[in-house]
Design a protein around this motif. Structure first.
Motif, PDB file in Angstrom:
ATOM      1  N   ASP A  94       0.827  -1.192   0.000  1.00 36.73           N
ATOM      2  CA  ASP A  94       0.000   0.000   0.000  1.00 36.73           C
ATOM      3  C   ASP A  94       0.867   1.250   0.000  1.00 36.73           C
ATOM      4  OD1 ASP A  94      -2.292  -1.473  -0.013  1.00 36.73           O
ATOM      5  OD2 ASP A  94      -2.668  -1.321   2.137  1.00 36.73           O
ATOM      6  N   ASP A  95       0.511   2.220  -0.821  1.00 35.16           N
ATOM      7  CA  ASP A  95       1.252   3.478  -0.929  1.00 35.16           C
ATOM      8  C   ASP A  95       0.248   4.556  -1.303  1.00 35.16           C
ATOM      9  OD1 ASP A  95       2.710   5.694  -1.938  1.00 35.16           O
ATOM     10  OD2 ASP A  95       4.424   4.418  -2.408  1.00 35.16           O
ATOM     11  N   ALA A  96      -0.124   5.385  -0.334  1.00 38.54           N
ATOM     12  CA  ALA A  96      -1.167   6.386  -0.567  1.00 38.54           C
ATOM     13  C   ALA A  96      -0.791   7.356  -1.676  1.00 38.54           C
ATOM     14  CB  ALA A  96      -1.453   7.157   0.725  1.00 38.54           C
ATOM     15  N   GLY A  97       0.495   7.752  -1.730  1.00 38.57           N
ATOM     16  CA  GLY A  97       0.928   8.692  -2.743  1.00 38.57           C
ATOM     17  C   GLY A  97       0.779   8.138  -4.144  1.00 38.57           C
ATOM     18  N   ARG A  98       1.233   6.918  -4.347  1.00 32.98           N
ATOM     19  CA  ARG A  98       1.143   6.320  -5.681  1.00 32.98           C
ATOM     20  C   ARG A  98      -0.290   5.931  -6.024  1.00 32.98           C
ATOM     21  NH1 ARG A  98       5.161   1.855  -7.129  1.00 32.98           N
ATOM     22  NH2 ARG A  98       4.638   2.569  -9.223  1.00 32.98           N
ATOM     23  N   ALA A  99      -1.069   5.529  -5.010  1.00 31.50           N
ATOM     24  CA  ALA A  99      -2.478   5.228  -5.263  1.00 31.50           C
ATOM     25  C   ALA A  99      -3.213   6.482  -5.730  1.00 31.50           C
ATOM     26  CB  ALA A  99      -3.129   4.667  -4.000  1.00 31.50           C
ATOM     27  N   ALA A 100      -2.900   7.626  -5.117  1.00 27.41           N
ATOM     28  CA  ALA A 100      -3.515   8.885  -5.543  1.00 27.41           C
ATOM     29  C   ALA A 100      -3.106   9.220  -6.975  1.00 27.41           C
ATOM     30  CB  ALA A 100      -3.112  10.013  -4.594  1.00 27.41           C
ATOM     31  N   LEU A 101      -1.825   9.009  -7.314  1.00 23.71           N
ATOM     32  CA  LEU A 101      -1.367   9.234  -8.688  1.00 23.71           C
ATOM     33  C   LEU A 101      -2.125   8.334  -9.669  1.00 23.71           C
ATOM     34  CD1 LEU A 101       2.529   9.550  -8.421  1.00 23.71           C
ATOM     35  CD2 LEU A 101       0.917  11.325  -9.137  1.00 23.71           C
ATOM     36  N   ALA A 102      -2.365   7.090  -9.252  1.00 24.38           N
ATOM     37  CA  ALA A 102      -3.081   6.153 -10.121  1.00 24.38           C
ATOM     38  C   ALA A 102      -4.506   6.630 -10.379  1.00 24.38           C
ATOM     39  CB  ALA A 102      -3.088   4.763  -9.488  1.00 24.38           C
ATOM     40  N   LEU A 132      -6.040   2.829   3.100  1.00 21.29           N
ATOM     41  CA  LEU A 132      -5.467   3.887   2.261  1.00 21.29           C
ATOM     42  C   LEU A 132      -6.382   5.096   2.100  1.00 21.29           C
ATOM     43  CD1 LEU A 132      -3.692   2.186  -0.789  1.00 21.29           C
ATOM     44  CD2 LEU A 132      -2.662   3.240   1.220  1.00 21.29           C
ATOM     45  N   LEU A 133      -7.625   4.983   2.479  1.00 16.26           N
ATOM     46  CA  LEU A 133      -8.600   6.026   2.168  1.00 16.26           C
ATOM     47  C   LEU A 133      -8.178   7.399   2.685  1.00 16.26           C
ATOM     48  CD1 LEU A 133     -12.039   4.244   2.705  1.00 16.26           C
ATOM     49  CD2 LEU A 133     -11.039   5.052   0.564  1.00 16.26           C
ATOM     50  N   THR A 134      -7.804   7.477   3.964  1.00 14.54           N
ATOM     51  CA  THR A 134      -7.441   8.769   4.540  1.00 14.54           C
ATOM     52  C   THR A 134      -6.232   9.365   3.832  1.00 14.54           C
ATOM     53  OG1 THR A 134      -8.324   8.158   6.703  1.00 14.54           O
ATOM     54  CG2 THR A 134      -6.751   9.978   6.643  1.00 14.54           C
ATOM     55  N   GLY A 135      -5.205   8.548   3.619  1.00  6.70           N
ATOM     56  CA  GLY A 135      -3.992   9.033   2.960  1.00  6.70           C
ATOM     57  C   GLY A 135      -4.244   9.469   1.535  1.00  6.70           C
ATOM     58  N   VAL A 136      -5.042   8.710   0.793  1.00  2.00           N
ATOM     59  CA  VAL A 136      -5.332   9.059  -0.599  1.00  2.00           C
ATOM     60  C   VAL A 136      -6.131  10.358  -0.679  1.00  2.00           C
ATOM     61  CG1 VAL A 136      -6.650   8.375  -2.643  1.00  2.00           C
ATOM     62  CG2 VAL A 136      -5.180   6.717  -1.507  1.00  2.00           C
ATOM     63  N   LEU A 137      -7.115  10.518   0.201  1.00  2.00           N
ATOM     64  CA  LEU A 137      -7.892  11.757   0.217  1.00  2.00           C
ATOM     65  C   LEU A 137      -6.995  12.954   0.534  1.00  2.00           C
ATOM     66  CD1 LEU A 137     -11.179  10.619   2.015  1.00  2.00           C
ATOM     67  CD2 LEU A 137     -10.910  11.295  -0.382  1.00  2.00           C
ATOM     68  N   GLU A 150      -3.768  13.175  -0.132  1.00  2.00           N
ATOM     69  CA  GLU A 150      -2.936  13.415  -1.316  1.00  2.00           C
ATOM     70  C   GLU A 150      -3.725  14.119  -2.418  1.00  2.00           C
ATOM     71  OE1 GLU A 150       0.248  12.782  -1.929  1.00  2.00           O
ATOM     72  OE2 GLU A 150       0.779  11.754  -0.068  1.00  2.00           O
ATOM     73  N   LEU A 151      -4.964  13.693  -2.637  1.00  2.00           N
ATOM     74  CA  LEU A 151      -5.778  14.292  -3.687  1.00  2.00           C
ATOM     75  C   LEU A 151      -6.137  15.743  -3.355  1.00  2.00           C
ATOM     76  CD1 LEU A 151      -8.188  11.339  -4.582  1.00  2.00           C
ATOM     77  CD2 LEU A 151      -6.224  12.160  -5.894  1.00  2.00           C
ATOM     78  N   THR A 152      -6.381  16.006  -2.074  1.00  2.00           N
ATOM     79  CA  THR A 152      -6.684  17.380  -1.663  1.00  2.00           C
ATOM     80  C   THR A 152      -5.474  18.286  -1.878  1.00  2.00           C
ATOM     81  OG1 THR A 152      -8.275  16.620  -0.003  1.00  2.00           O
ATOM     82  CG2 THR A 152      -7.394  18.844   0.265  1.00  2.00           C
ATOM     83  N   ALA A 153      -4.292  17.783  -1.517  1.00  2.00           N
ATOM     84  CA  ALA A 153      -3.063  18.565  -1.714  1.00  2.00           C
ATOM     85  C   ALA A 153      -2.809  18.799  -3.202  1.00  2.00           C
ATOM     86  CB  ALA A 153      -1.881  17.844  -1.072  1.00  2.00           C
ATOM     87  N   ALA A 154      -3.038  17.773  -4.021  1.00  2.00           N
ATOM     88  CA  ALA A 154      -2.821  17.910  -5.462  1.00  2.00           C
ATOM     89  C   ALA A 154      -3.774  18.944  -6.055  1.00  2.00           C
ATOM     90  CB  ALA A 154      -3.019  16.561  -6.154  1.00  2.00           C
ATOM     91  N   ARG A 155      -5.026  18.953  -5.577  1.00  2.81           N
ATOM     92  CA  ARG A 155      -5.999  19.922  -6.072  1.00  2.81           C
ATOM     93  C   ARG A 155      -5.583  21.342  -5.691  1.00  2.81           C
ATOM     94  NH1 ARG A 155     -10.018  17.906  -3.708  1.00  2.81           N
ATOM     95  NH2 ARG A 155     -10.450  16.383  -5.336  1.00  2.81           N
ATOM     96  N   ARG A 156      -5.053  21.476  -4.468  1.00  4.32           N
ATOM     97  CA  ARG A 156      -4.613  22.797  -4.016  1.00  4.32           C
ATOM     98  C   ARG A 156      -3.436  23.283  -4.864  1.00  4.32           C
ATOM     99  NH1 ARG A 156      -4.384  21.559   0.855  1.00  4.32           N
ATOM    100  NH2 ARG A 156      -2.187  21.018   1.034  1.00  4.32           N
ATOM    101  N   HIS A 157      -2.484  22.383  -5.157  1.00  2.00           N
ATOM    102  CA  HIS A 157      -1.337  22.743  -5.987  1.00  2.00           C
ATOM    103  C   HIS A 157      -1.779  23.089  -7.405  1.00  2.00           C
ATOM    104  CE1 HIS A 157       1.389  20.229  -3.150  1.00  2.00           C
ATOM    105  NE2 HIS A 157       1.224  21.455  -2.709  1.00  2.00           N
ATOM    106  N   ARG A 158      -2.760  22.351  -7.921  1.00  3.32           N
ATOM    107  CA  ARG A 158      -3.251  22.626  -9.272  1.00  3.32           C
ATOM    108  C   ARG A 158      -3.898  24.001  -9.329  1.00  3.32           C
ATOM    109  NH1 ARG A 158      -4.930  19.939 -13.999  1.00  3.32           N
ATOM    110  NH2 ARG A 158      -6.625  21.015 -15.057  1.00  3.32           N
TER     111      ARG A 158
END
Length: 255
Positions: free
Chosen positions: A110-118, A154-159, A161-169
């Motif tokens: 399990d890897d929240a960062g890579r799961a979010a990328l996927a 992974l749910l908490t970690g993926v969420l 990561e996705l929130t951070a990615a949205r903020r960066h975008r």
């Protein structure tokens, strides 16, 4: 009976063949296997041309070797047989080429960062390789109902990561919007990998003027290199200039 067509993509032949054999034992599953990203894309193209599209792709997260730091996914070209293609990049390529195909990433750990990328690349699920066959079949059938499947841990970690990615975008989009139309043209040329001379020839400008535009782009984006500018542009959704034609605008603005 409606049959599910599954393509297993893994460069470890024993695992791929074992998984394919296990899935083939199911009465409603037809399964094939591919040992690389380019081979998988060729299988997809051939099946589509013959009118028997695949429904689900099971992709090894570490296809072609592990990718340090989870680098951004890059679309895969079918003819690039010699290149090492990671699983997340293959997901991006499949989403671009055949968006109706559902993809599930199979991971050693399990890897929240890579799961979010996927998920950002277009995957519908992330599943551990050591999960049970019943669990995998549940995921396969679930993604065909437009469900997204992740391990609960992974749910908490993926969420996050996705929130951070949205903020960066969002921040990246704001910076790109500060550019003038001409500077956005230059940025798209940079995303396409064009050097100063090539940009000057394309835009009918002098190399000195292009250099000034590039310096202005870097300054407004708050970066110190072309590579950093390109990375920020991609986060903001800026695509490369069409090298086969003219700069294309969407919605009145350069995309």
């Amino acid at each position: 009976m409606v049959r599910i067509r599954v393509l297993v993509v893994d460069d470890h032949r024993i695992f791929a063949e074992s998984l394919a054999a296990a899935l083939a034992a199911e009465p409603d599953v037809d399964v094939s296997a591919a040992g690389s990203g380019p081979a998988a894309l060729r299988c997809l193209e051939r099946a589509a041309a013959e009118g028997r599209r695949f429904d689900v792709l099971l992709v090894d997260a570490d296809l072609g070797g592990k990718v340090p730091g989870g680098r951004p996914a890059v679309p895969v070209q079918a003819g690039d047989e010699d290149g090492l293609v990671d699983g997340i990049s293959l997901v991006t390529g499949v989403r671009s080429a055949q968006p109706q195909v559902r993809t599930v990433v199979l991971a050693e750990k399990d890897d929240a960062g890579r799961a979010a990328l996927a998920l950002q690349a277009g995957a519908s699920g992330w599943v551990a390789k050591d999960c049970s066959l019943n669990r995998l079949l549940t995921v396969i059938r679930g993604v065909l109902r437009d469900e997204t499947h992740l391990p609960p841990a992974l749910l908490t970690g993926v969420l996050r990561e996705l929130t951070a990615a949205r903020r960066h975008r969002t921040e990246s989009e704001r910076l790109v919007e500060s550019l003038t139309p001409r500077e956005r043209e230059v940025l798209r040329c940079m995303v396409a990998g064009l050097g100063r001379k090539a940009v000057a020839e394309r835009l009918y400008l002098s190399p000195h003027t292009v250099r000034t535009h590039m310096q202005n782009v870097l300054g407004k984006l708050g970066v110190h290199s072309t590579l950093a500018a390109v990375a920020l542009a991609r986060r903001a959704g800026v695509g490369p200039v069409d090298l086969a034609g003219d700069v294309v605008e969407r919605g009145g603005q350069l995309a």
